[in-house]
Design a protein around this motif. Structure first.
Motif, PDB file in Angstrom:
ATOM      1  N   THR A   9       0.803  -1.233   0.000  1.00  0.00           N
ATOM      2  CA  THR A   9       0.000   0.000   0.000  1.00  0.00           C
ATOM      3  C   THR A   9       0.832   1.278   0.000  1.00  0.00           C
ATOM      4  OG1 THR A   9      -0.139  -0.181   2.406  1.00  0.00           O
ATOM      5  CG2 THR A   9      -1.994  -1.062   1.131  1.00  0.00           C
ATOM      6  N   SER A  10       2.129   1.181  -0.221  1.00  0.00           N
ATOM      7  CA  SER A  10       2.951   2.389  -0.142  1.00  0.00           C
ATOM      8  C   SER A  10       2.866   3.235  -1.406  1.00  0.00           C
ATOM      9  CB  SER A  10       4.414   2.027   0.130  1.00  0.00           C
ATOM     10  OG  SER A  10       4.945   1.264  -0.933  1.00  0.00           O
ATOM     11  N   ARG A  11       2.418   2.633  -2.500  1.00  0.00           N
ATOM     12  CA  ARG A  11       2.359   3.369  -3.761  1.00  0.00           C
ATOM     13  C   ARG A  11       1.455   2.635  -4.741  1.00  0.00           C
ATOM     14  NH1 ARG A  11       8.312   2.240  -6.539  1.00  0.00           N
ATOM     15  NH2 ARG A  11       8.100  -0.016  -6.732  1.00  0.00           N
ATOM     16  N   GLY A  12       1.245   3.238  -5.888  1.00  0.00           N
ATOM     17  CA  GLY A  12       0.529   2.586  -6.973  1.00  0.00           C
ATOM     18  C   GLY A  12      -0.896   2.175  -6.641  1.00  0.00           C
ATOM     19  N   PRO A  37       3.724   7.196   3.067  1.00  0.00           N
ATOM     20  CA  PRO A  37       2.733   7.831   2.182  1.00  0.00           C
ATOM     21  C   PRO A  37       1.316   7.834   2.754  1.00  0.00           C
ATOM     22  CG  PRO A  37       4.222   6.478   0.903  1.00  0.00           C
ATOM     23  CD  PRO A  37       4.518   6.182   2.340  1.00  0.00           C
ATOM     24  N   LEU A  38       0.863   6.691   3.276  1.00  0.00           N
ATOM     25  CA  LEU A  38      -0.486   6.655   3.842  1.00  0.00           C
ATOM     26  C   LEU A  38      -0.541   7.339   5.195  1.00  0.00           C
ATOM     27  CD1 LEU A  38      -1.939   3.155   2.886  1.00  0.00           C
ATOM     28  CD2 LEU A  38      -2.773   5.406   2.176  1.00  0.00           C
ATOM     29  N   SER A  39       0.564   7.373   5.911  1.00  0.00           N
ATOM     30  CA  SER A  39       0.620   8.116   7.170  1.00  0.00           C
ATOM     31  C   SER A  39       0.377   9.597   6.905  1.00  0.00           C
ATOM     32  CB  SER A  39       1.961   7.911   7.850  1.00  0.00           C
ATOM     33  OG  SER A  39       2.048   8.645   9.052  1.00  0.00           O
ATOM     34  N   GLU A  40       0.946  10.099   5.830  1.00  0.00           N
ATOM     35  CA  GLU A  40       0.740  11.497   5.461  1.00  0.00           C
ATOM     36  C   GLU A  40      -0.681  11.746   4.973  1.00  0.00           C
ATOM     37  OE1 GLU A  40       3.850  12.136   2.629  1.00  0.00           O
ATOM     38  OE2 GLU A  40       5.382  12.501   4.170  1.00  0.00           O
TER      39      GLU A  40
END
Length: 226
Positions: A9-12, A37-40
């Motif tokens: 889940t970090s990208r794409g 990324p999802l934390s942000e």
């Protein structure tokens, strides 16, 4: 409201899927090595666990969270992938193992750990590739990746049969080229016809409703060849 576990889940596509499920009121457990990324993105419906899917002890954090908080998983999306693009004679055994650890062994392990939490009506969706479809056009350089993607297709077919009495559905989406960071890294300059967001929209809908119509099936999701 569904309890949804998503890997990669970090990208794409995985990143877009986590956002879409959360924004539609579902509870998401997002698994990736990089949680920044999802934390942000910072959505109340998303729980992040930093996990290296190739390390079995890391996966215990996932089962501990579900035992203590959810007790049930409605949707598991095996999305994480590893791609190495090399000529066949340059691929080492370690290259094959690295790809298979993420694309096959981790899929089997996380699915196995989720089985006790999957109930009647639960849906396991594994993201494969057109490269794993017998008879499809193949890209040179993807011997490890495409063969691994073929392996998870067979795995899902077997699991659908093994768990049909429990009415847990297992399906595979074999994707064509999608414009993601992984694709860009493997094939710099290649432009895919489908964006990560567009593909996430399709997978979102299929994960919620596809098990009403399919079990043990492989759907080819591609507007091009491959």
């Amino acid at each position: 409201m569904k309890n949804v576990v998503i890997t990669g889940t970090s990208r794409g596509i995985g990143f877009e899927l986590a956002k879409q499920f959360a924004e539609n009121g579902h509870q998401v457990l997002a698994l990736s090595r990089n949680t920044k990324p999802l934390s942000e993105f910072n959505h109340k419906n998303i729980t992040l666990i930093s996990v290296d899917l190739s390390v079995n002890s890391d996966l215990e954090k996932v089962t501990d969270y579900i035992k203590n908080n959810w007790q049930q998983v409605d949707i598991l999306i095996n999305n994480a992938g590893k791609l190495i693009n090399k000529p066949f004679t340059d691929l080492s055994s370690d290259d094959f193992l690295e790809v298979y650890k993420v694309n096959v062994f981790a899929v089997a392990e996380i699915t196995k750990l989720m089985i006790p939490f999957l109930q009647k009506g639960s849906h396991v969706v594994t993201i494969s590739s057109m490269g794993g479809i017998q008879g499809s056009l193949k890209f040179p350089g993807l011997a490890a990746y495409s063969s691994a993607k073929g392996a998870v297709i067979t795995l899902s077919e077997l699991l659908a049969e093994e768990y049909k009495e429990q009415q847990i559905s297992f399906n595979v989406l074999a994707l064509g080229a999608v414009q993601t960071e992984m694709l860009e890294e493997a094939f710099p300059g290649y432009e895919a016809p489908t964006s990560a967001t567009e593909m996430a929209n399709y997978i979102f809908d299929f994960s919620l409703t596809g098990n009403k119509y399919y079990n043990g099936k492989v759907l080819q999701v591609s507007s091009t060849n491959p």
